[in-house]
Structures are given as structure tokens and as C-alpha cells.
Motif scaffolding. Structure first.
Motif, PDB file in Angstrom:
ATOM      1  N   VAL A 191      -0.294  -8.181  -9.665  1.00  0.00           N
ATOM      2  CA  VAL A 191      -1.171  -7.060  -9.832  1.00  0.00           C
ATOM      3  C   VAL A 191      -2.283  -7.477 -10.631  1.00  0.00           C
ATOM      4  O   VAL A 191      -3.364  -7.096 -10.450  1.00  0.00           O
ATOM      5  CB  VAL A 191      -0.314  -5.678 -10.341  1.00  0.00           C
TER       6      VAL A 191
ATOM      7  N   TYR B 286       6.329  -7.836  -9.939  1.00  0.00           N
ATOM      8  CA  TYR B 286       4.750  -7.822  -9.303  1.00  0.00           C
ATOM      9  C   TYR B 286       3.824  -7.859 -10.516  1.00  0.00           C
ATOM     10  O   TYR B 286       2.603  -7.787 -10.131  1.00  0.00           O
ATOM     11  CB  TYR B 286       4.562  -6.621  -8.404  1.00  0.00           C
TER      12      TYR B 286
ATOM     13  N   ALA C 145       2.815  -3.174  -4.315  1.00  0.00           N
ATOM     14  CA  ALA C 145       3.279  -4.253  -5.064  1.00  0.00           C
ATOM     15  C   ALA C 145       3.636  -5.602  -4.101  1.00  0.00           C
ATOM     16  O   ALA C 145       3.249  -6.611  -4.555  1.00  0.00           O
ATOM     17  CB  ALA C 145       4.454  -3.954  -5.747  1.00  0.00           C
TER      18      ALA C 145
ATOM     19  N   PRO D   1       2.437   0.727  -7.930  1.00  0.00           N
ATOM     20  CA  PRO D   1       2.953  -0.496  -7.066  1.00  0.00           C
ATOM     21  C   PRO D   1       4.042   0.032  -6.218  1.00  0.00           C
ATOM     22  O   PRO D   1       4.011  -0.895  -5.026  1.00  0.00           O
ATOM     23  CB  PRO D   1       3.677  -1.249  -8.181  1.00  0.00           C
ATOM     24  N   GLN D   2       4.744   0.938  -6.355  1.00  0.00           N
ATOM     25  CA  GLN D   2       5.772   1.324  -5.497  1.00  0.00           C
ATOM     26  C   GLN D   2       5.385   2.239  -4.082  1.00  0.00           C
ATOM     27  O   GLN D   2       5.982   2.668  -3.310  1.00  0.00           O
ATOM     28  CB  GLN D   2       7.044   2.291  -6.179  1.00  0.00           C
TER      29      GLN D   2
END
Length: 172
Positions: A9, A5, A157, A28-29
């Protein structure tokens, strides 16, 4: 820098589409909330002002996402829940994301046949057309195991990648 990702991002950050969760983290997670998604779409529109109050009982006028929710409601991107709430802090599912993106795009083209996905039958009836559309235009791809995971929460993400795809494939 090597995460799947990373480019997405960077793209959403560079284009002021999504912000981090702090000055130096993107998380992101972490799951994306409904408020975060409408804020993202609102940012893509340049944060226009003047939308009337959406009237959701759980959206305070002073909330950081209030202008975005008001804009999204005024532009038929969101409708809220039957009980008059928006549920801004609720995690957004992948099928809810597809519904909002299709409404945002205004694109009424028919989508792809999703029957090849192992869990195509798990897509809610109210979201099927939008999920088919999102797959058809290349916004959403399956997860591991050839699954759409329509009722799973969308991570930040995933949303970054989907928004990058949207800008490159739909918004043009």
C-alpha cells in the motif's frame, strides 16, 4: 503497519499508482472494481490524454473513470462484455485482473504450470493463459489452502501487492 499488505500500500501510494478511497483511508479489505483497476493502470501510464471514446453504453463521458476506460480500450487492455458494456462498478475477479494485466504488459511469454493449485480447474478457459502468465512472472500467488481463487473478487490489498510485484518483476 504490521499488515501483510502495508509495504505494498505504501509503494502504490508513494508511486501514485493507487489512491485511497478517501483522504485518510485505503480500504484494503474492500473489493477492487473494474473501474478502479483501469484507473490504476492508466495512472501507471501517466494518464495520457486523447483516447477515443470506447463506446461502452454504461460509461458516461463525465464519469471519474471515463478517460481511463477510453485509454484502456484504445490500448487493448480491456474489451468489455458482448452486450456493449464495461460494467465499471462490478468487482474484478482475480482471473479478470490477470487478463487485464497480461494485456497491459504485452508479454506473450508462456506462464507457469498451475496444476499444483487445488482449484486450478476453476480457472475459466478464456483466462487460463493469463492466470498461468501472472503466476509464472510472480504477480499472483495462491491464497490459503493452496488455492488461486480465480473467480473470487480481488481486494484492494491484493491489487496493491500485485501492482507492486508488477512494477518490480515485469515493468523493470
Amino acid at each position: 503497519a504490521t499488515a501483510w499488505y502495508a509495504d505494498a500500500v505504501k509503494y502504490v501510494s508513494d508511486h501514485n499508482i493507487m489512491n485511497g478511497t478517501s483522504s485518510d483511508t485505503f480500504a484494503p479489505q474492500s473489493n477492487m472494481t473494474r473501474a478502479m483497476l483501469v484507473q490504476t493502470l492508466y495512472a501507471m501510464e501517466g494518464k495520457p490524454t486523447g483516447a477515443p471514446n470506447a463506446g461502452f453504453s454504461d460509461v458516461s463521458g463525465s464519469a471519474w473513470y471515463a478517460d481511463a476506460v477510453n485509454w484502456a480500450k484504445a490500448n487493448n487492455v480491456v474489451g468489455g462484455y458482448p452486450d456493449g458494456t464495461f460494467r465499471p462498478n462490478e468487482n474484478i475477479t482475480r482471473e479478470q485482473l490477470a487478463v487485464m494485466l497480461k494485456a497491459y504488459s504485452g508479454d506473450n511469454h508462456k506462464g507457469a504450470d498451475i496444476s499444483k493449485y487445488a482449484d486450478a480447474g476453476d480457472v475459466s478457459g478464456w483466462a487460463k493463459e493469463a492466470v498461468e502468465w501472472a503466476v509464472g512472472v510472480g504477480l499472483i500467488a495462491g491464497r490459503d489452502g493452496n488455492k488461486l481463487a480465480p473467480r473470487a473478487n480481488a481486494t484492494r490489498a491484493e491489487v496493491a501487492q500485485i501492482m507492486k510485484n508488477y512494477c518490480e518483476k515485469v515493468a523493470k
